[in-house]
Design an enzyme around this catalytic site. Structure first.
Site, PDB file in Angstrom:
ATOM      1  N   THR A  13       0.823  -1.213   0.000  1.00 15.10           N
ATOM      2  CA  THR A  13       0.000   0.000   0.000  1.00 15.10           C
ATOM      3  C   THR A  13       0.853   1.256   0.000  1.00 15.10           C
ATOM      4  O   THR A  13       0.478   2.273  -0.603  1.00 15.10           O
ATOM      5  CB  THR A  13      -0.925  -0.005   1.238  1.00 15.10           C
ATOM      6  OG1 THR A  13      -1.785  -1.141   1.135  1.00 15.10           O
ATOM      7  CG2 THR A  13      -1.779   1.236   1.327  1.00 15.10           C
ATOM      8  N   SER A  57       1.780  -7.328  -0.929  1.00 16.13           N
ATOM      9  CA  SER A  57       2.584  -8.319  -0.199  1.00 16.13           C
ATOM     10  C   SER A  57       1.987  -9.717  -0.253  1.00 16.13           C
ATOM     11  O   SER A  57       2.674 -10.699   0.032  1.00 16.13           O
ATOM     12  CB  SER A  57       2.817  -7.870   1.240  1.00 16.13           C
ATOM     13  OG  SER A  57       1.635  -7.905   1.989  1.00 16.13           O
ATOM     14  N   THR A  90       1.796  -4.502   4.271  1.00 23.80           N
ATOM     15  CA  THR A  90       1.676  -4.887   5.685  1.00 23.80           C
ATOM     16  C   THR A  90       1.015  -6.258   5.884  1.00 23.80           C
ATOM     17  O   THR A  90       1.107  -6.834   6.959  1.00 23.80           O
ATOM     18  CB  THR A  90       0.880  -3.826   6.474  1.00 23.80           C
ATOM     19  OG1 THR A  90      -0.444  -3.752   5.940  1.00 23.80           O
ATOM     20  CG2 THR A  90       1.550  -2.468   6.416  1.00 23.80           C
ATOM     21  N   ASP A  91       0.338  -6.759   4.827  1.00 26.65           N
ATOM     22  CA  ASP A  91      -0.376  -8.040   5.000  1.00 26.65           C
ATOM     23  C   ASP A  91       0.566  -9.186   5.380  1.00 26.65           C
ATOM     24  O   ASP A  91       0.210 -10.047   6.188  1.00 26.65           O
ATOM     25  CB  ASP A  91      -1.138  -8.410   3.718  1.00 26.65           C
ATOM     26  CG  ASP A  91      -2.378  -7.537   3.513  1.00 26.65           C
ATOM     27  OD1 ASP A  91      -2.774  -6.822   4.459  1.00 26.65           O
ATOM     28  OD2 ASP A  91      -2.944  -7.570   2.402  1.00 26.65           O
TER      29      ASP A  91
HETATM   30  N1  ASP Z   1      -2.758  -5.259   0.880  1.00 26.26           N
HETATM   31  C1  ASP Z   1      -1.595  -4.456   1.188  1.00 26.26           C
HETATM   32  C2  ASP Z   1      -0.330  -5.297   1.045  1.00 26.26           C
HETATM   33  O1  ASP Z   1       0.005  -6.045   1.918  1.00 26.26           O
HETATM   34  C3  ASP Z   1      -1.701  -3.904   2.540  1.00 26.26           C
HETATM   35  C4  ASP Z   1      -0.619  -2.945   2.926  1.00 26.26           C
HETATM   36  O2  ASP Z   1       0.400  -2.791   2.306  1.00 26.26           O
HETATM   37  O3  ASP Z   1      -0.817  -2.313   3.971  1.00 26.26           O
HETATM   38  O4  ASP Z   1       0.325  -5.188   0.040  1.00 26.26           O
END
Ligand code: ASP
Length: 326
Positions: A13, A57, A90-91
């Site tokens: 993200t 991710s 973050t995932d």
């Molecule tokens: N869906 C995103 C990812 O993990 C979430 C994020 O980056 O916060 O790529």
């Protein structure tokens, strides 16, 4: 002398913008542009940006994580490099962080960061998190502290951290342990030191390893499928301290009769798996079948450890020893 930091960008993200045609956030910010969005870095450090990928991710695989570990060790061997930051979705950031923690050689700080809001959102948290990660990566107090996840000005140990909220910026926590430290405007405060940092060195990992989450009334169907497939390892997220329904116990015993290593973790967010009980389906009742207890590890982290350990261990005794280290 100005310190040098390597910034490896992978996507997430933090590198996404809203796209009208797609109807949501999609990858849109290059590695260079991401670091350009943090002006205070210019006078603080010399940054070398390495764009490894630009993907959500959920597209990052354990094999890519191990490749990142090797890339980091190469970059860290430059004596002028003080530390490394990795931007990441973050995932799965906690999984990549843990894989790097287990498999990198360098003692230099490796700090992963990301964002909960995209670059086109109000209050994009990306630049602030990158700044905090860089400040952590150049902090002498962080040398030898292993891999960390730095978001929302908190520094978390890779082995302890987990994502606790799907959208809130205060999402990362190390349940029952707390952060290693905090990033303030004028300094980085490290409150405690990692007691032990486990390492598993191997050139490759075993990819055919599955994680099953146990639910009330679960039967052995999924174990039958995995045994039929001939998988190389199974991690089970049991209840509480590693207990499962009787039918799951039978599924686990079937897998063990086929010599498939089975590791028991807990679906609870903190605490150890332990043979507290002796009833049918308890962790204690699974020991005779040779089930390995994963200690405090979450299911997803125990899976990564098993993937490495299956390649690194010469025999069953060595495999088990990797799970004795806490
Ligand atoms: N869906 C995103 C990812 O993990 C979430 C994020 O980056 O916060 O790529």
């Amino acid at each position: 002398m100005v310190k040098k930091v390597i910034a490896i960008t992978t996507g997430g993200t933090i590198a996404m913008k809203y796209d009208k045609a797609a109807g949501g956030l999609i990858p849109a910010v290059s590695g260079e542009d991401l670091l350009e969005a943090v002006p205070p870095l210019k006078d603080m450090v010399q940054i070398e940006v390495v764009e490894y990928s630009n993907v959500p991710s959920g597209h990052i695989t354990p094999r890519m994580m191990l490749e990142l570990a090797k890339l980091i060790d190469i970059k860290a061997s430059d004596k002028d490099v003080a530390g490394i930051i990795v931007t990441h979705g973050t995932d799965t950031i906690e999984e990549t962080a843990y894989m790097l923690d287990l498999s990198t050689h360098t003692k230099k700080p490796i700090c992963l960061t990301g964002a909960m809001r995209g670059a086109s959102d109000m209050s994009w948290d990306g630049p602030g998190n990158i700044l905090a990660a860089v400040r952590t990566a150049i902090s002498p107090a962080m040398i030898g502290q292993g891999v960390t996840v730095v978001l929302n000005n908190q520094i978390h140990a890779a082995s302890e951290v987990t994502k606790t909220h799907s959208v809130n910026t205060d999402t990362f926590a190390s349940p029952w342990w707390g952060p290693l430290g905090y990033v303030y405007d004028d300094c980085v405060v490290v409150k405690r030191h990692r007691a032990k940092q486990q390492k598993i060195y191997t050139d490759s990992l075993e990819e055919d390893v599955y994680l099953l989450k146990v639910t009330a009334g679960m039967d052995g169907f999924l174990f039958d499928c995995l045994v039929k497939k001939g998988v190389k390892g199974i991690v089970v997220e049991g209840f509480g301290c590693g207990n499962v329904p009787p039918a799951v116990k039978r599924g686990i015993e079937l897998a063990r009769r086929h010599d498939i290593p089975v590791v028991m973790a807990t679906r609870v967010i903190a605490g150890r798996v332990a043979p507290v009980y002796s009833y049918e389906g308890s962790a204690g009742s699974l020991i005779p079948a040779g089930v390995i207890l994963a200690g405090e590890s979450s299911g997803q982290k125990a899976r990564l450890k098993l993937m490495l350990a299956l390649k690194a261990a010469e025999n069953d005794t060595e495999l088990r020893a990797y799970f004795k280290e806490r």
